[in-house]
Design an enzyme around this catalytic site. Sequence first.
Site, short mmCIF file in Angstrom:
data_model
loop_
_atom_site.label_atom_id
_atom_site.label_comp_id
_atom_site.label_asym_id
_atom_site.label_seq_id
_atom_site.Cartn_x
_atom_site.Cartn_y
_atom_site.Cartn_z
N SER A 47 0.79 -1.24 0.00
CA SER A 47 0.00 0.00 0.00
C SER A 47 0.82 1.28 0.00
O SER A 47 0.25 2.37 -0.12
CB SER A 47 -0.96 0.00 1.19
OG SER A 47 -2.04 -0.89 0.95
N GLU A 147 -5.42 -2.84 -6.90
CA GLU A 147 -5.62 -3.66 -5.71
C GLU A 147 -6.41 -4.92 -6.04
O GLU A 147 -6.12 -6.00 -5.54
CB GLU A 147 -6.35 -2.84 -4.64
CG GLU A 147 -5.51 -1.76 -3.98
CD GLU A 147 -4.47 -2.32 -3.05
OE1 GLU A 147 -4.57 -3.51 -2.69
OE2 GLU A 147 -3.55 -1.57 -2.67
#
Length: 279
Positions: A47, A147
């Site tokens: 992330s 993602e």
Amino acid sequence: MNWLWSLKNKIIEYCNDYNASIGVAITFIEDSDTMSINGDKMFPMLSVYKLPIAMSVLNSIDNGHQTLQTPIHVSLNDMHPKTWSPLRDKLTTPDTFINLCDIIQYTLIKSDNNCSDLLLKSIGGVKAVQNYLKELGLPNIQVNNTEWEMFQSWNLIYSNQARPRDITTLLTKLYSETLFSDSCHSFLWHTLTDCTIGNSRIKGKLPAGTEVAHKTGTSFTTQEGITPAINDVGIITMPNGKHIAISIFVAESKESREVNENIIAEITKIVWDYAISKE
């Protein structure tokens, strides 16, 4: 500089006690002093890659393509149910509109995976981020997959990768250069300092109240007990008003998550103590 070599050796000595690949890159921004350990090695960002994504969106705002108040269509049908997503869990209607600034904040402060993909969609996908990074002279920061793509194929976490030295350069540019308008820069800075995830990492052993603008990255642990990535990158404000850009990547670790986070906290504390001692 002798003190930088001493700092580097102390961090190397500390890292030798752990079964993990550790990358560190530090820039003392106002003094232009830099140091790295495995600084040119590629590490999975996880992330952390949401930071260059958000920066690309802010760049598009400053170029007039959208605004912080642009309404983004959010449908529960597009919010993947099996990924980390505080916004999805908060939604009470199947379809709504949410301002772009709120999507950015969910992405950076809460590390919301669905919101990260909404940001990518708003600027045309990962190619827009790669083009932006090339313009900044940082093509080795690789943002290649969403993602959702990473969720569907575990190995894709390794395709979103970067060198610690390049992430620290990105942080230094964020702070030192006029990359954004005053409004976008202020918004980004305050969003990063409000990050609520990873308080046991860079911030873990710093004095209470120390301002840290940062973004974490975290992977799951495999059945074999290996954690591909526990990361934290950010900018620390020192008591004298100077700033340290720091990137710490802990990869392929056989240590526990608690130990991995403590590695980041201890390295940061070593850097902090050296910086305080040279004032």
